[in-house]
Design an enzyme around this catalytic site. Structure first.
Site, mmCIF file in Angstrom:
data_model
loop_
_atom_site.group_PDB
_atom_site.id
_atom_site.type_symbol
_atom_site.label_atom_id
_atom_site.label_comp_id
_atom_site.label_asym_id
_atom_site.label_seq_id
_atom_site.Cartn_x
_atom_site.Cartn_y
_atom_site.Cartn_z
ATOM 1 N N TYR A 119 0.842 -1.207 0.000
ATOM 2 C CA TYR A 119 0.000 0.000 0.000
ATOM 3 C C TYR A 119 0.869 1.247 0.000
ATOM 4 O O TYR A 119 1.843 1.342 0.743
ATOM 5 C CB TYR A 119 -0.903 0.034 1.244
ATOM 6 C CG TYR A 119 -1.762 1.280 1.293
ATOM 7 C CD1 TYR A 119 -3.045 1.293 0.747
ATOM 8 C CD2 TYR A 119 -1.278 2.463 1.859
ATOM 9 C CE1 TYR A 119 -3.817 2.442 0.757
ATOM 10 C CE2 TYR A 119 -2.050 3.615 1.868
ATOM 11 C CZ TYR A 119 -3.318 3.602 1.319
ATOM 12 O OH TYR A 119 -4.074 4.731 1.323
ATOM 13 N N GLU A 207 -3.442 7.507 -4.365
ATOM 14 C CA GLU A 207 -3.421 6.242 -3.631
ATOM 15 C C GLU A 207 -3.162 5.086 -4.591
ATOM 16 O O GLU A 207 -3.864 4.936 -5.593
ATOM 17 C CB GLU A 207 -4.762 6.020 -2.917
ATOM 18 C CG GLU A 207 -4.744 4.802 -2.005
ATOM 19 C CD GLU A 207 -6.101 4.544 -1.377
ATOM 20 O OE1 GLU A 207 -7.102 4.445 -2.108
ATOM 21 O OE2 GLU A 207 -6.153 4.425 -0.137
#
Ligand code: GDP
Ligand code: MN
Length: 398
Positions: A119, A207
């Site tokens: 992530y 993101e």
């Protein structure tokens, strides 16, 4: 302003980020040819909506099949089949709300063999007023869940704008993600490129979930990309503004933005038309205080014209949840008589199916009240904010 995954990847590619080859399609008829242009033997067919969690999402319609909004395919035909099933259907994810979002675009991508999912995000940290990196080894899942259950697995730090991005920032990310050898150098370069994209394009959030390590080569790849931009900076990014997909936006909020009205749809039953953000907030507060809920935040601005007031009325009345309207205007620069005329004109044009309470204060207030009183329309006049809120709540709730 948000953009789609395929647009974000095309943008990041121009900054040197590693992304797979892919094709966006709007029609099922184009899907097979699009898939055929990619190498295979694995294809990923991805619903393009402005919401995350597509992989775990569910379609409302049975025709769309049991799978979610991200599907693997092992032939061109299968990829085209998935695209056909998803186009035009409604995908519900934990970010769309229960109504879901219609899928109007599909992205078909060359599939990757994944070793690890990581992530990574860049965002503007309001606490430090700086750009922050957020990264975690727990990629591919809901980062909110990781933050709640295992916060120690998330590393976050901000970049001092005076020195900007430095290689040590990239190494910090690399070590937190457990990268080794050549991956560290790749990571340092990728983080630098992403930081540059973020700053140059006035992003609010970038993101990448997941950032992956590829099987075999162990190279890094951007597998998903969610990007949002600072709407107030769009005037200096014509290329980005062009990527706006208006079908993804609330039609009421879209109409409001076209008429330069500050409007945010809410869940309540009382439509509010107010000038000034502070007064709009106070109006929402007092509606709640008297036991009802506002249907919207709406600031028509200091220099609202008759046309703007009419537009605002149209937007409020197009909301089926609205059971009553409270107009609360302070005529400072604006005169109350002009506002009253605007309200009357709007009511005559749009019609009025629900109770309307008007509270005016300020310059030419008596004249304004007379105009409303003599209009012959079923408008309830209020003397002050408290009176106005009580009257509209009573009119709606009985
Ligand atoms: P999201 O569910 O909206 O976040 O969509 P993603 O693009 O993140 O895809 C969801 C999941 O699908 C990823 O976490 C991966 O596990 C899987 N996935 C996406 N692309 C590929 C791919 O190229 N190959 C494989 N094997 N899995 C993929
Ligand atoms: Mn994702």
């Amino acid at each position: 302003m948000n953009i789609h995954e395929y647009q974000a990847k095309a943008l990041l590619r121009t900054y040197g980020a590693p992304v797979s080859d892919g094709r966006a399609v709007l029609n099922a008829a184009d899907a097979k040819a699009a898939a055929g242009e990619l190498d295979g033997p694995l294809w990923v067919v991805k619903a393009q909506i402005h919401a995350g969690g597509r992989g775990k999402g569910k379609f409302v319609e049975a025709e769309a099949g049991e799978k979610g909004g991200v599907r693997l395919a092992f032939s061109v035909e299968e990829a085209a089949q998935h695209a056909k099933q998803m186009l035009g259907q409604t995908l519900v994810t934990h970010q769309t709300g229960p109504a879901g979002k219609q899928v109007n675009r599909i992205y078909i991508e060359d599939g990757s063999d994944i070793e690890t999912e990581l992530y990574l995000a860049l965002l503007v940290d309001r606490q430090t007023s700086r750009v922050s990196f957020v990264c975690s080894t727990e990629g591919g899942m809901d980062i909110e869940e990781v933050a709640a259950n295992t916060p120690e697995k998330i590393l976050s730090f901000s970049v001092d704008p005076a020195c900007g991005y430095q290689a040590f920032h990239g190494r910090r990310v690399a070590f937190a993600l457990g990268l080794k050898g050549a991956q560290v150098k790749q990571c340092v370069q990728l983080m630098g490129n992403l930081y540059r994209a973020f700053v140059e394009k006035d992003m609010e959030m970038l993101e990448i979930n997941p950032l992956i390590v590829l099987e075999k080569t162990l190279d890094l790849k951007v597998l998903d990309a969610k990007v949002s931009f600072d709407g107030n900076a769009m005037y200096r990014h014509a290329d980005i503004a062009e990527l706006r997909d208006e079908t993804e936006e609330d039609p009421k909020e879209l109409a409001a933005s076209k008429h330069d009205l500050n409007y945010i749809a809410l869940d309540g039953e009382i439509g509010c038309m107010v000038n000034g953000a502070g007064l709009a907030m106070a109006t929402m507060d007092i509606i709640k205080l008297y036991g009802a809920e506002p249907a919207n935040f709406l600031d028509v601005g200091g220099g609202a014209t008759k046309e703007k007031v009419t537009e605002a009325f149209k937007i409020i009345t197009s909301d089926p949840n609205v059971k009553g309207i409270l107009v609360n205007i302070f005529g400072g620069i604006m005169r109350c008589d002009v506002i009253a005329e605007g309200v009357i004109a709007a009511v005559k044009e749009v019609g009025l199916q629900v109770p309307l309470v008007v509270r005016l204060e300020g310059t030419n207030v008596e004249l304004g009240k007379d105009i409303i009183k003599n209009s012959g329309l079923n408008v309830i006049a209020a003397d002050d904010l408290k009176d106005g809120a009580q009257k509209i709540v009573k009119a709606v709730k009985g």
